[in-house]
Design a protein around this motif. Sequence first.
Motif, PDB file in Angstrom:
ATOM      1  N   VAL A 340     101.543  10.817  55.422  1.00 16.23           N
ATOM      2  CA  VAL A 340     102.164  10.406  56.676  1.00 16.23           C
ATOM      3  C   VAL A 340     103.328  11.336  57.020  1.00 16.23           C
ATOM      4  N   GLY A 341     104.074  11.774  56.014  1.00 13.93           N
ATOM      5  CA  GLY A 341     105.178  12.696  56.264  1.00 13.93           C
ATOM      6  C   GLY A 341     104.701  14.012  56.841  1.00 13.93           C
ATOM      7  N   LEU A 342     103.610  14.555  56.280  1.00  9.70           N
ATOM      8  CA  LEU A 342     103.051  15.801  56.803  1.00  9.70           C
ATOM      9  C   LEU A 342     102.683  15.648  58.276  1.00  9.70           C
ATOM     10  N   LEU A 343     102.046  14.538  58.595  1.00  6.87           N
ATOM     11  CA  LEU A 343     101.595  14.299  59.964  1.00  6.87           C
ATOM     12  C   LEU A 343     102.768  14.029  60.902  1.00  6.87           C
ATOM     13  N   VAL A 426      99.201  12.682  75.556  1.00 10.66           N
ATOM     14  CA  VAL A 426      98.413  12.212  74.414  1.00 10.66           C
ATOM     15  C   VAL A 426      99.087  12.609  73.099  1.00 10.66           C
ATOM     16  N   LEU A 427      99.647  13.804  73.044  1.00 10.17           N
ATOM     17  CA  LEU A 427     100.363  14.220  71.840  1.00 10.17           C
ATOM     18  C   LEU A 427     101.567  13.307  71.585  1.00 10.17           C
ATOM     19  N   ALA A 428     102.282  12.957  72.650  1.00  7.47           N
ATOM     20  CA  ALA A 428     103.434  12.067  72.493  1.00  7.47           C
ATOM     21  C   ALA A 428     102.992  10.687  72.018  1.00  7.47           C
ATOM     22  N   LEU A 429     101.887  10.181  72.562  1.00  8.61           N
ATOM     23  CA  LEU A 429     101.362   8.887  72.121  1.00  8.61           C
ATOM     24  C   LEU A 429     100.892   8.954  70.669  1.00  8.61           C
ATOM     25  N   SER A 430     100.311  10.085  70.280  1.00  9.14           N
ATOM     26  CA  SER A 430      99.893  10.260  68.884  1.00  9.14           C
ATOM     27  C   SER A 430     101.095  10.265  67.957  1.00  9.14           C
ATOM     28  N   LEU A 431     102.178  10.897  68.413  1.00 10.99           N
ATOM     29  CA  LEU A 431     103.403  10.896  67.621  1.00 10.99           C
ATOM     30  C   LEU A 431     103.922   9.476  67.432  1.00 10.99           C
ATOM     31  N   PHE A 432     103.841   8.675  68.487  1.00  8.80           N
ATOM     32  CA  PHE A 432     104.262   7.276  68.374  1.00  8.80           C
ATOM     33  C   PHE A 432     103.391   6.527  67.365  1.00  8.80           C
ATOM     34  N   ALA A 433     102.077   6.771  67.394  1.00 10.56           N
ATOM     35  CA  ALA A 433     101.169   6.081  66.480  1.00 10.56           C
ATOM     36  C   ALA A 433     101.467   6.433  65.022  1.00 10.56           C
ATOM     37  N   THR A 471     105.563  20.458  54.625  1.00  9.68           N
ATOM     38  CA  THR A 471     104.423  21.310  54.959  1.00  9.68           C
ATOM     39  C   THR A 471     103.953  21.122  56.396  1.00  9.68           C
ATOM     40  N   GLY A 472     104.319  19.993  57.016  1.00  5.28           N
ATOM     41  CA  GLY A 472     103.857  19.712  58.373  1.00  5.28           C
ATOM     42  C   GLY A 472     104.246  20.762  59.391  1.00  5.28           C
ATOM     43  N   PRO A 473     105.543  21.097  59.527  1.00  8.27           N
ATOM     44  CA  PRO A 473     105.932  22.118  60.506  1.00  8.27           C
ATOM     45  C   PRO A 473     105.287  23.475  60.233  1.00  8.27           C
ATOM     46  N   LEU A 474     105.124  23.828  58.946  1.00 10.23           N
ATOM     47  CA  LEU A 474     104.528  25.124  58.620  1.00 10.23           C
ATOM     48  C   LEU A 474     103.047  25.161  58.968  1.00 10.23           C
ATOM     49  N   VAL A 475     102.341  24.053  58.677  1.00  7.46           N
ATOM     50  CA  VAL A 475     100.907  24.000  58.979  1.00  7.46           C
ATOM     51  C   VAL A 475     100.671  24.059  60.486  1.00  7.46           C
ATOM     52  N   LEU A 476     101.388  23.233  61.236  1.00  8.33           N
ATOM     53  CA  LEU A 476     101.179  23.210  62.680  1.00  8.33           C
ATOM     54  C   LEU A 476     101.741  24.460  63.364  1.00  8.33           C
ATOM     55  N   ALA A 489      93.667  19.074  64.033  1.00 12.81           N
ATOM     56  CA  ALA A 489      94.370  18.917  62.755  1.00 12.81           C
ATOM     57  C   ALA A 489      94.989  17.530  62.640  1.00 12.81           C
ATOM     58  N   VAL A 490      95.589  17.049  63.731  1.00 13.71           N
ATOM     59  CA  VAL A 490      96.210  15.722  63.712  1.00 13.71           C
ATOM     60  C   VAL A 490      95.145  14.641  63.538  1.00 13.71           C
ATOM     61  N   ALA A 491      93.986  14.807  64.196  1.00 16.26           N
ATOM     62  CA  ALA A 491      92.917  13.821  64.070  1.00 16.26           C
ATOM     63  C   ALA A 491      92.428  13.715  62.627  1.00 16.26           C
ATOM     64  N   VAL A 492      92.245  14.855  61.968  1.00 14.00           N
ATOM     65  CA  VAL A 492      91.783  14.848  60.569  1.00 14.00           C
ATOM     66  C   VAL A 492      92.812  14.189  59.661  1.00 14.00           C
ATOM     67  N   LEU A 493      94.078  14.526  59.860  1.00 10.90           N
ATOM     68  CA  LEU A 493      95.132  13.936  59.028  1.00 10.90           C
ATOM     69  C   LEU A 493      95.271  12.431  59.281  1.00 10.90           C
TER      70      LEU A 493
END
Length: 533
Positions: A340-343, A426-433, A471-476, A489-493
């Motif tokens: 969850v932290g990575l995401l 959608v990205l903002a809503l995903s961040l909320f989720a 690792t999240g900021p580096l991966v994205l 990437a977010v969907a898979v995580l």
Amino acid sequence: MATPLPGTAAAEVLRRNAVTLVGAALAVVASLIGFFRAFAMDGHAMPAPLPGSGHGGAHDTMLRGMPLADMPEMFVAGAGILIAFTGALLSGRTGGVARRTTTPVAAGSRRRALVAVVATAALTIDISKTSTLGFVIPGMRAEYGITPSAASLLAVGGLSGTATGALLFSRLADRIGRRSSYLIATLGFTVTSMCGCMATFTGNVVMCFLMGVAVGGLAPMLITMLADLFPGGSRGPMVAGLSMVATAVGYLIASGSALWLEPTYGWRVLWLIGTPTGLGLALVTLLVPERAPRTATTTEAAPAAPSPATVQHPAAEQHRVAAARGSFTTPLQWLYAATVGLLTFGLTTWVPTLARAGGLSLTTANTLLTTVAVVMVPCAALLALAYRRTGPIALAVRLALCTAAILLVLTASGLADGVAWLSAAVLALSLFAVNTMAAVFLPIAADLADTRGRGRATGTVSFFNRLGGLTGPLVLALLVSTVTGVLLAVAVLALLCGAIAWYTGHRHRRHTRPVAHAPAADTAPRRDLNSAP
């Protein structure tokens, strides 16, 4: 034994904490001086804003960096924190902390409600500071001319600090007391907000690390404080609900600040506003309890008479009490926290940048993110109610599946690359989720931990959450040039997080199957991760 007079007790407290108070006063005064000096500088002396920075022609009000030699107040503030920390250590060594924390304080419902409001407000400000990280990166990249990979070092520095702070302050609270630890963390949060005046990118990374130490120490401490306030089965839903609302409001504060202040003052103001908010948190230090309030309904009160079912089937009762802890093992907590932290931190860092990647201006992108953040607040309240009805596991799995489904549909339809505002929303809503998934999780860890070791257990879980977030900021950062790549990437995580949550629920159901001669499920209390308490 004679009760000491109130005046004598107050004098003793002042004497014992004199060094801490002197250090805190130095840090506060120096921070205020630095804050007002930042706005009093001559803005005309700075270079014109770079093209595409979104600052327009109002650069006369833009904040700029200063060499360290021109900021003596920063060194004075740092010395003040060291003095306050030394005073807290000396106070703890004399046994003052031990005497204050051996017995929980008595508190009525009004006192408990006040502490809950203070802790939730502090958690909101804490989360807003982490969310601000993503909003400063676009302006910082424009000013320093750095790549996404280089800019991600700012997030890595901050998250390294939060991981360090999560471990440090969870141990420190046992040594100097929760109240003193809270004061040191809020002072550190306040002083390091002056990183908005740093002239170089390297200086910003260093100060972001130090700010992270304070922020990382504050979050698990506040969750533990909230968990101590609520008894029995109400603990999980109440703490998770408050955490969800704090997460939504915290992001609203960060996005709103970027919308209203950044066009006028630049990205640096988003750091500097931490000074007044940090001081506000420090002023309520006396309201922070050293231990859980004692009420008639808490576990520290006199134990209630055992039910007939408990007397007749003690083995079955013990089986149920230990079931939640047995199913939600430490490795599972660490794995889920890291994923969850990575995401979460990957999205937090890059959503504001991605919102502008499709050609949206600074004001338009920030308006969109703020609008989404406004919608998040009532949604957080509804999700808190859903938590009570479905339980944390079902809620986490459904959030993960919905997030992944929406992102995959958006990617497959091609709208992600063609409609900039839709992909940003959608990205903002995903961040909320995913933030909600994280907000649900840490209170569960606090609820399942033993009362005496709750602070350390929560701090350790928070450490792994931040460790995964590194690792999240580096991966994205490798994918920020393509919105589609980030969405996939977010969907898979998200699916991975949902799978871990589902497996946790499966283990819990297996551990909580009725044993032979056990009483009916509704006759004995238990902590059920799959349904409402």
